[in-house]
Design a protein around this motif. Structure first.
Motif, short mmCIF file in Angstrom:
data_model
loop_
_atom_site.label_atom_id
_atom_site.label_comp_id
_atom_site.label_asym_id
_atom_site.label_seq_id
_atom_site.Cartn_x
_atom_site.Cartn_y
_atom_site.Cartn_z
N GLY A 34 -10.25 -4.01 3.94
CA GLY A 34 -10.29 -3.74 5.38
C GLY A 34 -9.45 -4.68 6.21
O GLY A 34 -9.54 -4.68 7.44
N ILE A 35 -8.60 -5.51 5.57
CA ILE A 35 -7.75 -6.43 6.31
C ILE A 35 -6.64 -5.63 7.01
O ILE A 35 -5.97 -4.82 6.38
N PRO A 36 -6.44 -5.84 8.30
CA PRO A 36 -5.45 -5.03 9.05
C PRO A 36 -4.01 -5.52 8.84
O PRO A 36 -3.39 -6.09 9.73
N TYR A 37 -3.47 -5.27 7.66
CA TYR A 37 -2.08 -5.65 7.41
C TYR A 37 -1.15 -4.78 8.24
O TYR A 37 -1.26 -3.55 8.23
N ALA A 38 -0.21 -5.43 8.92
CA ALA A 38 0.75 -4.68 9.72
C ALA A 38 2.03 -4.39 8.95
O ALA A 38 2.66 -3.35 9.15
N LEU A 39 2.42 -5.31 8.06
CA LEU A 39 3.67 -5.18 7.32
C LEU A 39 3.46 -5.53 5.86
O LEU A 39 2.53 -6.27 5.51
N SER A 40 4.33 -5.00 5.01
CA SER A 40 4.32 -5.33 3.58
C SER A 40 5.48 -6.28 3.30
O SER A 40 6.64 -5.97 3.58
#
Length: 822
Positions: free
Chosen positions: A463-469
């Motif tokens: 559930g971590i809100p990663y914005a970019l890879s």
């Protein structure tokens, strides 16, 4: 015209602090001086820059220059585009700067009194040291995917004379209200510009904004003051004048000092205005949702072969832009400032990483690290704030936010970070559950050492809100890294497209960074670069000589490729029959002797029934012949070496296993030997066999010494036989060892295999304990000591020769808790 002079012209054009029309800065190009006196290298006394080393702990560089202090008209500044390592700069023995922020650009004012008053020779000296503790810098724990830790100078530096600036420290922020964009800006005016004016009545500043065509956007008059004043204002700003990726536009900003309307002096600068912000875990550039089509760039000093020409930097950035990318992440380092000057004109977004990577929790509990980071961030930002391409600063990679101390550290650090221009901070948390929703940075980036599409389930569950890879398209499978494989091009394209699909469509991120722009050199070997010169990691679009690979030539804007919607990729398996063949022939030989010698088979059967490890019938005074014990020991060592070797060989390509061994084995040469052995079945088996067969011998030596100390007579042969015959039940593990590798390859019964193996080890040790008790009539604590020594002594020898990294236990614990990365 030299590359350095071209650089200076560009730098003066884009830098707010240096761009002036009322005078011309005088530049003393110290970097291109020859005959530097070098201390720290045994075989070098004089040299020409660039110069760097991955082995020296301290380097001293000294040179001389002529400068007439009497004719100095203005302030003297020392400007560097970054130094590798902790650097102290001296002029004529006087310290002018001490920088902790590894490779970050810096600019400091030089006290005029430090220079000689005539035209005689002045000296400049650099003392560059390697970071060794967190009180003085940011030590780097070697990771497999980290570059060599160089110290030295590879970037330009110079002295510049700056005359009477009218303004400095231009800062701004943007906001949107009712579909209108407003700019809040401020700058400092200095008394130096007006202190020589005798009659100060009627003095004022005239401030003008104009677009690139010269059309005036705004104009106003401000009363002047003889003391330093901060001038601020808020005004509307047309969206058409913003710096964008598609149209990297600059505006003209000028300040004129006037008296009763007559111009005395003028200072002009080209500045770029743009906005970036994070709102509800989404990134917005100029108030529109961002799409980051990025690629990773490593520092790559070895691959560049000492090339630091401005034209080379420009070529790299133009290739990135032409390949359809709009963003660059400088992985694990702060790049040369010349990259920013080029990116400003090309419309590229630059993300830079501070060298803070996978630190253990105990490090984040140190106040010195927090203070050093605050200072480093401030220095970095203040020297890069004039570049619109600088949009984000990475303040930590592979961070365990589940640790309370770590989370608190980053919340404090992020809150204390001043932002004179709009930019964002980011960290890359390890995918974990139970992380609080309070953000520790402006946004999160996902960095995993596996293809993203294989990590989708793990990322979604956290559930971590990663914005970019951050490592899109990364893969450690040799099947996808073998450039000589005829299917390499197809496999690489499939991997990239499938990973981009996972990032954009499945995880719904806003893009990220492809791994990577060009091949780069790692500090240590891994299974990927075992046979590569200079430990090159060959996962780039370009090789280390800047030649584009054939497979990448047809790749046009991978982030926008519509073909990625229906592609799938299958991981190939690493097969081998060596373990089964060795086990088969070894067992045939063993059973031949078992059938050929009835005494041997009888002893074996009776030993299995006996409650302790070796068979000596005290009533018959029958001692098992040494040949029987030897055959038993050979076969049981073979069973164990095949079983353990199957796991070692299968796991030799697993990055987590390699990272664990990397922490335990600090010496690069020994680690390379480990890689060679673990990746070759024909080397693994004899190596393990010898170790396992020698263990009973060491047990016998310990028992013999114990007997001598306790004055109990212990026959050395009996002491060895105890260890050999205690493992007699391992004969029942024969089918498991025979099939172990094939079960691993097909991911079948892995946990049951390990449980069965553990049970056999416990069974063998119980028999061993009983055998020692019978032989020496010792109490349990003595027996426990013997067993403890038999395993501790090899570990002590291992530690003595292999020398684990400092704080290895903390790093190892952090690594194991970060297993989701792999």
């Amino acid at each position: 015209m030299s590359d350095f002079r071209i650089l200076i012209i560009l730098f003066l054009t884009f830098s707010l602090l240096q761009a002036k029309t009322y005078n011309r800065n005088d530049i003393i190009d110290l970097y291109n001086f020859e005959n530097w006196k070098v201390a720290g290298f045994a075989d070098i006394e004089q040299s020409k820059l660039p110069l760097y080393s991955d082995t020296a702990d301290t380097i001293s560089l000294t040179n001389s220059f002529n400068f007439n202090n009497d004719s100095l008209n203005g302030d003297l500044y020392f400007k560097s585009f970054g130094v590798h390592g902790l650097v102290s700069v001296f002029v004529n023995g006087h310290l002018i700067s001490k920088q902790l922020n590894h490779s970050a650009p810096f600019r400091v004012k030089v006290n005029k009194n430090y220079l000689k008053s005539d035209s005689s020779t002045n000296t400049i000296n650099f003392i560059i040291t390697r970071e060794k503790n967190f009180e003085t810098g940011f030590p780097v724990s070697t990771h497999l995917y980290s570059e060599p830790e160089f110290i030295g100078i590879t970037r330009p530096f110079f002295l510049e004379i700056v005359k009477k600036p009218l303004f400095s420290d231009f800062e701004y922020s943007l906001e949107k209200e009712n579909n209108e964009i407003f700019i809040n800006y401020n700058y400092r005016t200095s008394q130096k510009a007006i202190q020589d004016i005798k009659n100060k009545s009627g003095i004022s500043f005239e401030e003008i904004f104009s677009d690139s065509s010269g059309r005036i956007i705004s104009k106003r008059t401000i009363p002047a003051s003889s003391r330093t004043t901060v001038i601020s204002n808020k005004k509307t700003f047309q969206i058409s004048n913003l710096w964008t990726i598609e149209n990297p536009k600059f505006v003209n900003f000028s300040i004129s000092l006037k008296r009763f309307g007559q111009t005395i002096s003028t200072q002009k600068a080209k500045i770029a205005i743009r906005n970036i912000e994070s709102y509800k875990n989404e990134l917005y550039i100029n108030f529109e949702k961002a799409k980051i089509n990025g690629i990773n760039v490593y520092e790559n000093l070895i691959a560049q072969k000492s090339s630091n020409l401005f034209s080379d930097i420009k070529q790299r950035m133009m290739l990135i832009k032409n390949d359809g990318f709009n963003a660059v992440r400088f992985y694990g380092h702060i790049p040369d400032e010349r990259y920013f000057s080029i990116a400003d004109t090309l419309g590229l977004l630059l993300f830079i990483d501070l060298p803070i990577r996978r630190y253990p929790e105990i490090v984040f509990q140190k106040d010195a690290l927090l203070e050093n980071l605050k200072m480093s961030i401030s220095t970095t930002v203040n020297n890069l704030k004039s570049h619109p391409s600088f949009v984000a600063l990475g303040i930590g990679q592979e961070v365990l936010l589940s640790n309370p101390s770590t989370k608190k550290f980053y919340i404090i650090l992020n809150g204390a970070t001043e932002k004179p221009i709009p930019f964002l901070t980011y960290i890359s948390p390890v995918p974990q559950n139970n992380i609080s929703k309070e953000m520790a940075a402006d946004f999160y980036m996902l960095d995993v050492y596996d293809a993203v599409f294989r990590k989708v389930e793990t990322v979604v569950e956290t559930g971590i809100p990663y914005a970019l890879s951050g490592k899109t398209g990364f893969n450690s499978d040799l099947n996808y890294l073998d450039h000589d494989n005829p299917n390499y091009a197809v496999q690489q394209k499939l991997l990239l497209k499938t990973d981009v699909k996972a990032v954009l469509k499945t995880l719904k991120m806003q893009g990220g960074f492809i791994e990577s722009f060009m091949d780069w050199s790692a500090k240590k070997q891994s299974h990927q670069n075992m046979n590569e010169k200079n430990k090159i990691i060959r996962n780039g679009f370009y090789d280390s000589g800047m030649t584009k690979y054939d497979w990448a030539k047809s790749q046009i804007n991978i982030w926008d490729n519509d073909e990625l919607l229906s592609l799938e990729i299958e991981q190939e398996k690493k097969s081998s029959n060596i373990f089964s063949i060795v086990m088969l022939f070894g067992s045939l030989i063993f059973f031949f002797f078992y059938r050929r010698y009835p005494r041997f088979s009888e002893n074996y059967k009776r030993a299995l029934k006996h409650p302790y490890g070796f068979y000596v019938d005290m009533r018959e005074r029958r001692i098992i012949p040494i040949f029987n014990s030897f055959m038993l020991g050979v076969h049981n060592s073979l069973i164990l070496s095949v079983f353990i070797g199957s796991f070692v060989f299968f796991g030799s390509d697993l990055l987590l296993i390699q990272e664990i061994m990397n922490v335990l084995i600090a010496r690069s040469d020994i680690y390379a030997t480990y890689l060679t052995i673990s990746n070759n079945e024909l080397l693994i088996l004899p190596f393990l066999f010898i170790l396992l067969f020698l263990h009973p011998l060491m047990m016998g030596i310990i028992l013999k010494l114990l007997g001598m100390i306790s004055k109990n007579y212990v026959r050395f042969r009996q002491a060895i036989v105890i260890g050999l015959w205690s493992s007699a039940p391992l004969i029942f593990m024969l089918p498991l060892s025979f099939a172990a590798y094939h079960l691993l390859v097909n991911n079948l019964f892995v946990t049951p295999m390990l449980i069965i193996f553990a049970l056999f080890l416990i069974w063998s040790h119980v028999r061993l304990i009983n055998g020692i008790r019978v032989l020496v009539l010792a109490k349990f604590r003595v027996i426990f000591l013997v067993l403890l020594l038999s395993y501790t002594i090899p570990l002590v020898i291992f530690g003595f020769f292999f020398i684990p990294q400092p704080m290895w236990y903390d790093y190892l614990t952090t690594l194991l808790n970060s297993s989701a990365l792999f």
